[in-house]
Write a protein that holds these residues in place. Structure first.
Motif, PDB file in Angstrom:
ATOM      1  N   PHE A  82       7.193   4.712  -8.152  1.00  0.00           N
ATOM      2  CA  PHE A  82       6.289   5.854  -7.968  1.00  0.00           C
ATOM      3  C   PHE A  82       4.859   5.357  -7.849  1.00  0.00           C
ATOM      4  CE2 PHE A  82       9.964   7.803  -9.909  1.00  0.00           C
ATOM      5  CZ  PHE A  82      10.099   8.972  -9.182  1.00  0.00           C
ATOM      6  N   CYS A  83       4.107   5.964  -6.965  1.00  0.00           N
ATOM      7  CA  CYS A  83       2.699   5.604  -6.786  1.00  0.00           C
ATOM      8  C   CYS A  83       1.908   6.126  -7.994  1.00  0.00           C
ATOM      9  CB  CYS A  83       2.169   6.222  -5.500  1.00  0.00           C
ATOM     10  SG  CYS A  83       0.386   6.080  -5.302  1.00  0.00           S
ATOM     11  N   PRO A  84       1.135   5.259  -8.641  1.00  0.00           N
ATOM     12  CA  PRO A  84       0.367   5.727  -9.810  1.00  0.00           C
ATOM     13  C   PRO A  84      -0.806   6.644  -9.423  1.00  0.00           C
ATOM     14  CG  PRO A  84      -0.113   3.441  -9.336  1.00  0.00           C
ATOM     15  CD  PRO A  84       0.983   3.832  -8.399  1.00  0.00           C
ATOM     16  N   TYR A  85      -1.186   6.674  -8.144  1.00  0.00           N
ATOM     17  CA  TYR A  85      -2.343   7.473  -7.720  1.00  0.00           C
ATOM     18  C   TYR A  85      -1.929   8.879  -7.287  1.00  0.00           C
ATOM     19  CZ  TYR A  85      -4.500   2.915  -7.822  1.00  0.00           C
ATOM     20  OH  TYR A  85      -4.940   1.698  -8.229  1.00  0.00           O
ATOM     21  N   CYS A  86      -0.891   8.954  -6.460  1.00  0.00           N
ATOM     22  CA  CYS A  86      -0.515  10.289  -5.970  1.00  0.00           C
ATOM     23  C   CYS A  86       0.826  10.743  -6.541  1.00  0.00           C
ATOM     24  CB  CYS A  86      -0.489  10.313  -4.443  1.00  0.00           C
ATOM     25  SG  CYS A  86       0.753   9.240  -3.718  1.00  0.00           S
ATOM     26  N   GLY A  87       1.569   9.839  -7.138  1.00  0.00           N
ATOM     27  CA  GLY A  87       2.802  10.235  -7.797  1.00  0.00           C
ATOM     28  C   GLY A  87       3.991  10.368  -6.870  1.00  0.00           C
TER      29      GLY A  87
ATOM     30  N   PHE B  10       0.847  -1.195   0.000  1.00  0.00           N
ATOM     31  CA  PHE B  10       0.000   0.000   0.000  1.00  0.00           C
ATOM     32  C   PHE B  10       0.883   1.247   0.000  1.00  0.00           C
ATOM     33  CE2 PHE B  10      -2.626  -3.323   1.785  1.00  0.00           C
ATOM     34  CZ  PHE B  10      -3.847  -3.124   1.155  1.00  0.00           C
ATOM     35  N   CYS B  11       0.411   2.250  -0.722  1.00  0.00           N
ATOM     36  CA  CYS B  11       1.157   3.506  -0.756  1.00  0.00           C
ATOM     37  C   CYS B  11       1.122   4.119   0.635  1.00  0.00           C
ATOM     38  CB  CYS B  11       0.537   4.454  -1.782  1.00  0.00           C
ATOM     39  SG  CYS B  11       1.236   6.118  -1.710  1.00  0.00           S
ATOM     40  N   LYS B  12       2.268   4.511   1.142  1.00  0.00           N
ATOM     41  CA  LYS B  12       2.303   5.083   2.497  1.00  0.00           C
ATOM     42  C   LYS B  12       1.822   6.528   2.508  1.00  0.00           C
ATOM     43  CE  LYS B  12       7.256   6.077   2.049  1.00  0.00           C
ATOM     44  NZ  LYS B  12       8.569   5.889   2.657  1.00  0.00           N
ATOM     45  N   TYR B  13       1.578   7.099   1.341  1.00  0.00           N
ATOM     46  CA  TYR B  13       1.128   8.509   1.272  1.00  0.00           C
ATOM     47  C   TYR B  13      -0.379   8.598   1.116  1.00  0.00           C
ATOM     48  CZ  TYR B  13       6.063   9.367   0.621  1.00  0.00           C
ATOM     49  OH  TYR B  13       7.409   9.394   0.784  1.00  0.00           O
ATOM     50  N   CYS B  14      -0.935   7.826   0.144  1.00  0.00           N
ATOM     51  CA  CYS B  14      -2.368   7.932  -0.097  1.00  0.00           C
ATOM     52  C   CYS B  14      -3.112   6.686   0.347  1.00  0.00           C
ATOM     53  CB  CYS B  14      -2.638   8.230  -1.575  1.00  0.00           C
ATOM     54  SG  CYS B  14      -2.103   6.906  -2.674  1.00  0.00           S
ATOM     55  N   GLY B  15      -2.395   5.588   0.668  1.00  0.00           N
ATOM     56  CA  GLY B  15      -3.041   4.399   1.199  1.00  0.00           C
ATOM     57  C   GLY B  15      -3.629   3.471   0.155  1.00  0.00           C
TER      58      GLY B  15
HETATM   59 ZN    ZN Z   1      -0.033   7.132  -3.385  1.00  0.00          ZN
END
Ligand code: ZN
Length: 123
Positions: free
Chosen positions: A17-22, A2-7
């Motif tokens: 890189f997270c595809p949702y928040c970048g 899981f992305c630690k920034y947007c979850g």
């Molecule tokens: Zn993210």
């Protein structure tokens, strides 16, 4: 994982890189929501030799004149050392003034006591 920034759930092989928040996923950053990190300590503008050392205060205390001269000389090159020397010199000067005042008071008391006993000693 899981992305630690947007979850959001991300494919482990999806890249760094997270595809949702970048956000960069491998970066060692504090999790979102945590207080912002304090600004980094300002880069030292002065010499690395300019480290706090109580010895300079002691030197200034015992030799206020030397401490005061070093305070003036080092004001720009070694600000920390300069401050310590100046502080020691200031404390030294105050201590010496206090000692001189005490010395004068003691002398006056001795003179007063001597003259008083002399006067009362007369028949
Ligand atoms: Zn993210």
């Amino acid at each position: 994982m899981f992305c630690k920034y947007c979850g959001k759930q991300i494919d482990d092989e999806g890249g760094s890189f997270c595809p949702y928040c970048g956000k960069h996923l491998l970066e060692n950053c504090p999790p979102a929501g945590s207080p912002a990190q304090p600004p980094p300590y300002p880069a030292p503008r002065y010499n690395l030799q300019d480290l706090p050392n109580g010895g300079w205060t002691v030197l200034g205390f015992f030799f206020p004149l030397v401490g005061f001269i070093l305070y003036l000389v080092w004001q720009t090159t070694f600000p920390i050392r300069s401050k310590l020397c100046g502080k020691g010199a200031l404390i030294g000067v105050i201590a010496e003034v206090v000692l001189v005042v005490l010395y004068i008071i003691v002398i006056f008391v001795i003179i007063a006591a001597a003259s008083a006993s002399y006067r009362y000693g007369q028949p």
